[in-house]
Design an enzyme around this catalytic site. Structure first.
Site, PDB file in Angstrom:
ATOM      1  N   ASN A   1      14.786  53.102  22.142  1.00  0.00           N
ATOM      2  CA  ASN A   1      13.986  53.605  21.021  1.00  0.00           C
ATOM      3  C   ASN A   1      12.640  54.098  21.545  1.00  0.00           C
ATOM      4  O   ASN A   1      12.395  54.081  22.753  1.00  0.00           O
ATOM      5  CB  ASN A   1      13.820  52.525  19.951  1.00  0.00           C
ATOM      6  CG  ASN A   1      13.153  51.284  20.527  1.00  0.00           C
ATOM      7  OD1 ASN A   1      12.018  51.329  20.960  1.00  0.00           O
ATOM      8  ND2 ASN A   1      13.886  50.177  20.565  1.00  0.00           N
TER       9      ASN A   1
ATOM     10  N   ASP B   1      18.910  46.511  17.971  1.00  0.00           N
ATOM     11  CA  ASP B   1      19.726  45.716  17.035  1.00  0.00           C
ATOM     12  C   ASP B   1      21.193  45.748  17.445  1.00  0.00           C
ATOM     13  O   ASP B   1      21.969  44.900  17.045  1.00  0.00           O
ATOM     14  CB  ASP B   1      19.575  46.271  15.615  1.00  0.00           C
ATOM     15  CG  ASP B   1      18.219  45.918  15.021  1.00  0.00           C
ATOM     16  OD1 ASP B   1      17.753  44.795  15.298  1.00  0.00           O
ATOM     17  OD2 ASP B   1      17.636  46.761  14.321  1.00  0.00           O
TER      18      ASP B   1
ATOM     19  N   LYS C   1      30.163  55.946  35.945  1.00  0.00           N
ATOM     20  CA  LYS C   1      29.538  56.923  35.065  1.00  0.00           C
ATOM     21  C   LYS C   1      30.626  57.592  34.219  1.00  0.00           C
ATOM     22  O   LYS C   1      31.645  58.023  34.764  1.00  0.00           O
ATOM     23  CB  LYS C   1      28.806  57.959  35.917  1.00  0.00           C
ATOM     24  CG  LYS C   1      28.029  58.937  35.096  1.00  0.00           C
ATOM     25  CD  LYS C   1      27.353  59.981  35.962  1.00  0.00           C
ATOM     26  CE  LYS C   1      26.916  61.127  35.091  1.00  0.00           C
ATOM     27  NZ  LYS C   1      26.995  62.408  35.725  1.00  0.00           N
TER      28      LYS C   1
ATOM     29  N   PHE D   1       7.429  41.471  13.306  1.00  0.00           N
ATOM     30  CA  PHE D   1       7.045  42.837  12.956  1.00  0.00           C
ATOM     31  C   PHE D   1       8.186  43.479  12.177  1.00  0.00           C
ATOM     32  O   PHE D   1       9.343  43.109  12.366  1.00  0.00           O
ATOM     33  CB  PHE D   1       6.786  43.660  14.224  1.00  0.00           C
ATOM     34  CG  PHE D   1       5.382  43.524  14.726  1.00  0.00           C
ATOM     35  CD1 PHE D   1       4.931  42.318  15.221  1.00  0.00           C
ATOM     36  CD2 PHE D   1       4.505  44.602  14.683  1.00  0.00           C
ATOM     37  CE1 PHE D   1       3.618  42.178  15.679  1.00  0.00           C
ATOM     38  CE2 PHE D   1       3.206  44.481  15.130  1.00  0.00           C
ATOM     39  CZ  PHE D   1       2.763  43.268  15.633  1.00  0.00           C
TER      40      PHE D   1
ATOM     41  N   LYS E   1      12.197  39.670   4.678  1.00  0.00           N
ATOM     42  CA  LYS E   1      12.347  39.659   6.147  1.00  0.00           C
ATOM     43  C   LYS E   1      11.587  38.483   6.745  1.00  0.00           C
ATOM     44  O   LYS E   1      12.076  37.806   7.644  1.00  0.00           O
ATOM     45  CB  LYS E   1      11.850  40.985   6.731  1.00  0.00           C
ATOM     46  CG  LYS E   1      12.241  41.144   8.180  1.00  0.00           C
ATOM     47  CD  LYS E   1      12.075  42.553   8.692  1.00  0.00           C
ATOM     48  CE  LYS E   1      13.266  43.428   8.408  1.00  0.00           C
ATOM     49  NZ  LYS E   1      13.261  44.699   9.079  1.00  0.00           N
TER      50      LYS E   1
ATOM     51  N   LYS F   1      13.750  35.668   8.797  1.00  0.00           N
ATOM     52  CA  LYS F   1      13.473  35.524  10.228  1.00  0.00           C
ATOM     53  C   LYS F   1      12.692  34.243  10.523  1.00  0.00           C
ATOM     54  O   LYS F   1      12.409  33.951  11.681  1.00  0.00           O
ATOM     55  CB  LYS F   1      12.694  36.729  10.738  1.00  0.00           C
ATOM     56  CG  LYS F   1      13.445  38.033  10.548  1.00  0.00           C
ATOM     57  CD  LYS F   1      13.495  38.832  11.805  1.00  0.00           C
ATOM     58  CE  LYS F   1      14.370  40.060  11.613  1.00  0.00           C
ATOM     59  NZ  LYS F   1      14.788  40.630  12.871  1.00  0.00           N
TER      60      LYS F   1
HETATM   61  N1  CTP Z   1      13.831  41.310  16.499  1.00  0.00           N
HETATM   62  C1  CTP Z   1      14.369  40.289  17.255  1.00  0.00           C
HETATM   63  N2  CTP Z   1      15.619  40.417  17.778  1.00  0.00           N
HETATM   64  C2  CTP Z   1      16.350  41.502  17.552  1.00  0.00           C
HETATM   65  C3  CTP Z   1      15.833  42.553  16.749  1.00  0.00           C
HETATM   66  C4  CTP Z   1      14.557  42.416  16.236  1.00  0.00           C
HETATM   67  O1  CTP Z   1      13.716  39.274  17.471  1.00  0.00           O
HETATM   68  N3  CTP Z   1      17.548  41.610  18.071  1.00  0.00           N
HETATM   69  C5  CTP Z   1      12.491  41.136  15.950  1.00  0.00           C
HETATM   70  C6  CTP Z   1      11.506  42.233  16.294  1.00  0.00           C
HETATM   71  O2  CTP Z   1      10.823  41.944  17.479  1.00  0.00           O
HETATM   72  C7  CTP Z   1      10.585  42.220  15.099  1.00  0.00           C
HETATM   73  C8  CTP Z   1      11.470  41.771  13.952  1.00  0.00           C
HETATM   74  O3  CTP Z   1      12.602  41.158  14.573  1.00  0.00           O
HETATM   75  O4  CTP Z   1       9.557  41.270  15.219  1.00  0.00           O
HETATM   76  C9  CTP Z   1      11.912  42.836  13.012  1.00  0.00           C
HETATM   77  O5  CTP Z   1      12.711  43.775  13.602  1.00  0.00           O
HETATM   78  P1  CTP Z   1      13.566  44.800  12.705  1.00  0.00           P
HETATM   79  O6  CTP Z   1      14.314  45.650  13.640  1.00  0.00           O
HETATM   80  O7  CTP Z   1      12.704  45.443  11.676  1.00  0.00           O
HETATM   81  O8  CTP Z   1      14.450  43.762  11.951  1.00  0.00           O
HETATM   82  P2  CTP Z   1      15.938  43.770  11.603  1.00  0.00           P
HETATM   83  O9  CTP Z   1      16.298  42.383  11.269  1.00  0.00           O
HETATM   84  O10 CTP Z   1      16.672  44.433  12.688  1.00  0.00           O
HETATM   85  O11 CTP Z   1      15.902  44.602  10.283  1.00  0.00           O
HETATM   86  P3  CTP Z   1      16.656  45.918   9.827  1.00  0.00           P
HETATM   87  O12 CTP Z   1      18.008  45.422   9.442  1.00  0.00           O
HETATM   88  O13 CTP Z   1      15.795  46.349   8.692  1.00  0.00           O
HETATM   89  O14 CTP Z   1      16.654  46.872  10.980  1.00  0.00           O
END
Ligand code: CTP
Length: 403
Positions: free
Chosen positions: A207, A276, A286, A320, A334, A338
């Site tokens: 990203n 994610d 490759k 975040f 969220k 979390k």
């Molecule tokens: N985060 C994490 N582990 C992951 C993905 C995200 O710990 N595998 C943490 C990020 O560092 C951030 C928070 O989760 O602090 C939010 O990330 P975000 O991508 O917005 O959350 P998601 O749960 O993936 O939400 P969404 O489904 O909206 O993408």
């Protein structure tokens, strides 16, 4: 120094030109800056320069008529949270040591009620003279601070001590004077940057996270006295000087590193943009181009934040969220799923989000919104986030115990 009120007094020396840069750096750090000039200072640099750079009118006249009822010298010294005299000439130092108040600048010093910093600048013989030495000693005894001048070529052609400290150094001194000790002894774990999920030996999914916000937070926590550990993925900028920094690549590596470091941390700030999803299978060789459509199956990664053991309630966890649209309901959801104490919400936009230098955030606590910012620099964002954390009861208590 977001929102801090700094009064800069410019006195009449050639180093006054450096104070223009000092003004700019102070403003850039988020401070609100007002400038007072002596008559002699105006012979070196015009008030207009400081007016434009500070965004405020320059004050220079003790007897100027005022629309407001307060008298200006008192008003300025009440307003200021820090006063910086840069450059401070031998003459102004002498007047300040004696308490002479015959113009707006010297009257402001006498009526000051906040920490005052002098950045002397003069010829080396003047700096070494017994009278200047005595006056500097007097200022220090009176509780004023002196930002020692450097040595080198002086504007007068001589060499030696007397060169005003560099504007960047002066800003650092003022900045750390605000933050001193707030996070003394607190261990802060910050994650930042992006992760890269390998498809094959040369390709990956990632990203646009630059790491700038996390690095600004780590640097700010360090400035406030914390012991800072940084775990970061690939980034676009060099990491700041912290107590320990570790680079990882994939979400799985970040998960392992964070799980190992979390038990020792008092605060976790999870600013990393962790993938994610990761490819279900990584191709060993490759992937070759062919005529067929290729599909890559993705599986979810471990949600690091959600999966951490948060049974120790004295720890503070900050997550975040980056979304297209602001929504209090979604942010609070969220935060809860979390298991965070705080959630920093930022919206994707032209001046906000990943690769920009600026951002605008809303900070949520367990009971809802706590703070929000307009579009400001990531350094200012870091300062606002840490302002929230230093007010947390658990952190205040630990920091007091460990001081
Ligand atoms: N985060 C994490 N582990 C992951 C993905 C995200 O710990 N595998 C943490 C990020 O560092 C951030 C928070 O989760 O602090 C939010 O990330 P975000 O991508 O917005 O959350 P998601 O749960 O993936 O939400 P969404 O489904 O909206 O993408």
């Amino acid at each position: 120094m977001f929102g801090k009120r700094v009064l800069l007094i410019v006195t009449g020396g050639i180093a006054a030109y450096k104070s223009a840069l000092l003004t700019r750096l102070l403003v850039r750090s988020g401070a609100e800056v007002r400038v007072v000039m002596t008559e002699a200072a105006k012979r070196f640099v015009t008030p207009l320069t400081f007016e434009v750079l500070s965004g405020n009118p320059v004050a220079d006249d003790l007897f100027a008529p005022h629309t407001e009822p307060e008298i200006e010298h008192i008003e300025l010294s009440v307003w200021a949270e820090r006063i910086v005299v840069a450059p401070a000439t031998a003459d102004f130092i002498a007047k300040s040591a004696l308490g002479i108040a015959d113009d707006l600048a010297s009257t402001t010093i006498v009526s000051s009620r906040c920490p005052v910093y002098f950045a002397p600048a003069m010829n080396q013989a003047m700096w070494r003279s017994p009278t200047t030495k005595r006056n500097i000693e007097t200022l220090k005894r009176d509780g004023r601070f002196v930002i020692e001048p450097g040595s080198g070529d002086l504007a007068c052609g001589e060499e030696g001590p007397g060169r005003m400290a560099e504007p960047g150094e002066i800003v650092d001194v003022i900045e750390s004077s605000f933050g001193r000790g707030e996070l003394q002894g607190i261990r802060v774990l910050v994650t930042g940057g992006r992760t890269e999920e390998e498809i094959d030996p040369v390709r990956y999914i990632s990203n646009r996270s630059s790491g700038k916000t996390a690095f600004a937070i780590a640097a700010e926590a360090k400035r406030r006295g914390a012991v800072v550990e940084l775990i970061h993925g690939p980034v676009d900028v060099p990491p700041p000087d912290v107590d320990a920094a570790r680079e990882v690549r994939s979400a799985a590596q970040m998960a392992r590193a964070v799980k190992r470091a979390f038990p020792k941390a008092d605060i976790l700030i999870m600013a990393a943009a962790v993938a994610d999803f990761t490819p279900e299978r990584k191709s060993r060789g490759k992937m070759k181009r062919g005529e067929e459509v290729v599909s890559i199956r993705l599986k979810p990664t471990t949600d690091i934040l959600a999966s951490l053991n948060k049974s120790d309630k004295t720890k503070v966890v900050v997550g975040f969220a980056l979304e297209d649209e602001e929504s209090d309901r979604k942010a609070m959801e969220k935060l809860k799923t979390k298991g965070c104490d705080y959630l920093v919400f930022n919206r994707i936009g032209p001046d906000t989000g990943f690769s920009t230098d600026t951002n605008s955030v809303v900070i949520y606590g367990r009971r809802g919104r706590i703070a929000s910012t307009p579009i400001v620099s990531k350094r200012e964002i870091a300062s606002v986030i840490l302002d929230v954390l230093v007010k947390d009861k658990r952190i205040r208590q630990k920091s007091n115990e460990r001081k």
